[in-house]
Design a protein around this motif. Structure first.
Motif, PDB file in Angstrom:
ATOM      1  N   GLU A  77     -34.056  14.765 -34.522  1.00  7.45           N
ATOM      2  CA  GLU A  77     -35.476  14.537 -34.848  1.00  7.45           C
ATOM      3  C   GLU A  77     -36.229  15.863 -34.945  1.00  7.45           C
ATOM      4  O   GLU A  77     -36.897  16.157 -35.944  1.00  7.45           O
ATOM      5  CB  GLU A  77     -36.117  13.652 -33.776  1.00  7.45           C
ATOM      6  CG  GLU A  77     -37.590  13.345 -34.049  1.00  7.45           C
ATOM      7  CD  GLU A  77     -38.269  12.607 -32.894  1.00  7.45           C
ATOM      8  OE1 GLU A  77     -37.679  12.522 -31.801  1.00  7.45           O
ATOM      9  OE2 GLU A  77     -39.405  12.141 -33.100  1.00  7.45           O
ATOM     10  N   LEU A  78     -36.077  16.678 -33.898  1.00 10.04           N
ATOM     11  CA  LEU A  78     -36.789  17.967 -33.884  1.00 10.04           C
ATOM     12  C   LEU A  78     -36.162  18.947 -34.880  1.00 10.04           C
ATOM     13  O   LEU A  78     -36.878  19.722 -35.531  1.00 10.04           O
ATOM     14  CB  LEU A  78     -36.766  18.530 -32.456  1.00 10.04           C
ATOM     15  CG  LEU A  78     -37.659  19.726 -32.164  1.00 10.04           C
ATOM     16  CD1 LEU A  78     -39.121  19.456 -32.512  1.00 10.04           C
ATOM     17  CD2 LEU A  78     -37.532  20.137 -30.689  1.00 10.04           C
ATOM     18  N   LEU A 118     -38.927  15.263 -29.132  1.00 11.59           N
ATOM     19  CA  LEU A 118     -40.348  15.273 -29.493  1.00 11.59           C
ATOM     20  C   LEU A 118     -40.453  15.457 -31.003  1.00 11.59           C
ATOM     21  O   LEU A 118     -39.578  16.074 -31.620  1.00 11.59           O
ATOM     22  CB  LEU A 118     -41.056  16.415 -28.746  1.00 11.59           C
ATOM     23  CG  LEU A 118     -41.000  16.281 -27.206  1.00 11.59           C
ATOM     24  CD1 LEU A 118     -41.364  17.585 -26.520  1.00 11.59           C
ATOM     25  CD2 LEU A 118     -41.903  15.153 -26.742  1.00 11.59           C
ATOM     26  N   PRO A 119     -41.526  14.918 -31.599  1.00 11.05           N
ATOM     27  CA  PRO A 119     -41.570  14.875 -33.071  1.00 11.05           C
ATOM     28  C   PRO A 119     -41.996  16.172 -33.752  1.00 11.05           C
ATOM     29  O   PRO A 119     -41.861  16.296 -34.961  1.00 11.05           O
ATOM     30  CB  PRO A 119     -42.590  13.769 -33.354  1.00 11.05           C
ATOM     31  CG  PRO A 119     -43.444  13.713 -32.129  1.00 11.05           C
ATOM     32  CD  PRO A 119     -42.591  14.141 -30.982  1.00 11.05           C
ATOM     33  N   SER A 120     -42.496  17.137 -33.001  1.00  9.39           N
ATOM     34  CA  SER A 120     -42.952  18.355 -33.676  1.00  9.39           C
ATOM     35  C   SER A 120     -42.666  19.584 -32.814  1.00  9.39           C
ATOM     36  O   SER A 120     -42.555  19.491 -31.579  1.00  9.39           O
ATOM     37  CB  SER A 120     -44.455  18.279 -33.961  1.00  9.39           C
ATOM     38  OG  SER A 120     -45.181  18.374 -32.740  1.00  9.39           O
ATOM     39  N   VAL A 121     -42.564  20.711 -33.503  1.00 18.06           N
ATOM     40  CA  VAL A 121     -42.342  21.975 -32.799  1.00 18.06           C
ATOM     41  C   VAL A 121     -43.525  22.276 -31.883  1.00 18.06           C
ATOM     42  O   VAL A 121     -43.339  22.767 -30.758  1.00 18.06           O
ATOM     43  CB  VAL A 121     -42.114  23.111 -33.829  1.00 18.06           C
ATOM     44  CG1 VAL A 121     -42.185  24.474 -33.169  1.00 18.06           C
ATOM     45  CG2 VAL A 121     -40.765  22.914 -34.524  1.00 18.06           C
ATOM     46  N   ALA A 122     -44.735  21.944 -32.324  1.00 15.12           N
ATOM     47  CA  ALA A 122     -45.920  22.226 -31.481  1.00 15.12           C
ATOM     48  C   ALA A 122     -45.801  21.505 -30.138  1.00 15.12           C
ATOM     49  O   ALA A 122     -46.077  22.091 -29.076  1.00 15.12           O
ATOM     50  CB  ALA A 122     -47.197  21.795 -32.217  1.00 15.12           C
ATOM     51  N   GLU A 123     -45.361  20.233 -30.177  1.00 10.37           N
ATOM     52  CA  GLU A 123     -45.218  19.494 -28.916  1.00 10.37           C
ATOM     53  C   GLU A 123     -44.079  20.054 -28.071  1.00 10.37           C
ATOM     54  O   GLU A 123     -44.176  20.114 -26.839  1.00 10.37           O
ATOM     55  CB  GLU A 123     -44.989  18.006 -29.198  1.00 10.37           C
ATOM     56  CG  GLU A 123     -46.285  17.306 -29.553  1.00 10.37           C
ATOM     57  CD  GLU A 123     -46.044  15.885 -30.006  1.00 10.37           C
ATOM     58  OE1 GLU A 123     -45.757  15.049 -29.152  1.00 10.37           O
ATOM     59  OE2 GLU A 123     -46.139  15.636 -31.224  1.00 10.37           O
ATOM     60  N   ALA A 179     -37.609  18.788 -38.137  1.00 11.59           N
ATOM     61  CA  ALA A 179     -39.049  19.105 -38.163  1.00 11.59           C
ATOM     62  C   ALA A 179     -39.255  20.585 -37.830  1.00 11.59           C
ATOM     63  O   ALA A 179     -40.201  20.947 -37.126  1.00 11.59           O
ATOM     64  CB  ALA A 179     -39.790  18.211 -37.170  1.00 11.59           C
ATOM     65  N   GLY A 180     -38.354  21.429 -38.292  1.00  7.91           N
ATOM     66  CA  GLY A 180     -38.474  22.873 -38.033  1.00  7.91           C
ATOM     67  C   GLY A 180     -37.821  23.295 -36.728  1.00  7.91           C
ATOM     68  O   GLY A 180     -37.998  24.437 -36.277  1.00  7.91           O
ATOM     69  N   GLY A 181     -37.063  22.390 -36.127  1.00 10.03           N
ATOM     70  CA  GLY A 181     -36.508  22.650 -34.801  1.00 10.03           C
ATOM     71  C   GLY A 181     -35.414  23.703 -34.756  1.00 10.03           C
ATOM     72  O   GLY A 181     -35.147  24.257 -33.688  1.00 10.03           O
ATOM     73  N   GLU A 207     -43.078  23.163 -28.061  1.00  9.52           N
ATOM     74  CA  GLU A 207     -43.548  24.434 -27.487  1.00  9.52           C
ATOM     75  C   GLU A 207     -44.434  24.188 -26.275  1.00  9.52           C
ATOM     76  O   GLU A 207     -44.321  24.879 -25.258  1.00  9.52           O
ATOM     77  CB  GLU A 207     -44.332  25.231 -28.543  1.00  9.52           C
ATOM     78  CG  GLU A 207     -43.408  25.932 -29.525  1.00  9.52           C
ATOM     79  CD  GLU A 207     -44.153  26.549 -30.707  1.00  9.52           C
ATOM     80  OE1 GLU A 207     -43.536  27.364 -31.405  1.00  9.52           O
ATOM     81  OE2 GLU A 207     -45.337  26.188 -30.943  1.00  9.52           O
TER      82      GLU A 207
END
Ligand code: C5P
Length: 242
Positions: A46-47, A21-26, A50-52, A28
């Protein structure tokens, strides 16, 4: 939730959901949605970019197991030091390209970690996107099958804890390497689901029967209308095939 790593994992602990998934928010949101249906997650490049990595550390602290799919490959000193850093993050699995020099460096890095790291090193033998012609183009005269076998043996000799392989290779590779190596297989599709861009797929039950220890599943869970129900169905299939 507290989930201790086990030597003989439960059917639920043998399912690793790929958080592609492209973002930590998604990511989570997906972890929340899956709740206690899933205990083990894979975080890839990818993650990670992006802060993964911070997210993966938090996930491990919350009691989940984490597979960091970072596919390390560099000079030995860099791989050794990078692995030592990763060992601090609380992950269970880390991928490293299965070149003997690279794997040996990762194993040293894990051993050189100051704390009690449960990190296990998995060798990526040959990427499944490579065919014989791609290997030849890259300068390797042996085909995929021979190269996978050679690297599997070398990974065992280098002290790796496991291998990433396609489920189709599991039975053959299990015959080549000892029971100590964990076989982790992506390309899993429950019967009746779309194979998408995976060319060689196997059902969860068939992969377990072929000798896989852990199954990596992404879209059949994360893109399902009810991800938790999809995960539970896979765990039930693992259970009945175990
Ligand atoms: O969505 P899907 O189940 O196909 O996701 C499979 C996951 O396993 C992805 O994260 C993919 O990058 C990873 N993977 C793979 N084949 C490999 C190694 C890793 O599909 N040989």
């Amino acid at each position: 939730m507290t989930i201790a790593p086990q030597s003989s994992p439960s059917p639920r602990d043998r399912l690793i959901v790929a958080l592609d998934l492209p973002s930590v928010a998604e990511a989570e949101r997906m972890v929340d949605q899956l709740g206690d249906a899933v205990t083990f997650y894979k975080v890839g490049l990818e993650l990670a970019f992006a802060g993964g990595l911070q997210f993966a550390t938090a996930l491990a602290r919350s009691g989940r197991q984490v597979f960091l799919d970072l596919k390390l490959h560099d000079i030995p000193t860099t791989v050794e030091r990078a692995t030592r850093q990763v060992a601090d993050l609380g992950a269970t699995f880390l991928t490293v390209h299965a070149y003997p020099q690279t794997l040996a460096a990762a194993v040293r890095g894990r051993a050189g970690h100051a704390g009690t790291s449960g990190l296990q090193i998995l060798g990526v033998t040959v990427m499944t996107s490579y065919g014989d012609a791609d290997l030849l183009e890259a300068g390797y005269a042996d085909g995929v099958a021979a190269t996978v076998e050679r690297r599997a043996r070398q990974a065992e000799a280098a002290g790796a804890d496991g291998l990433i392989i396609s489920a189709e290779e599991a039975a053959r590779i299990r015959g080549l390497v000892g029971p100590r190596l964990q076989l982790v297989t992506p390309g899993i599709r429950p019967a009746g689901t779309a194979s998408q861009d995976q060319k060689r797929v196997m059902t969860p039950g068939d992969a377990i029967r072929a000798g896989a220890d852990y199954l990596v599943v992404g879209r059949p869970v994360t893109a399902a209308a009810d991800p938790a129900a999809a995960a539970r169905a896979i765990v039930a299939e693992i259970q009945s095939a175990s």
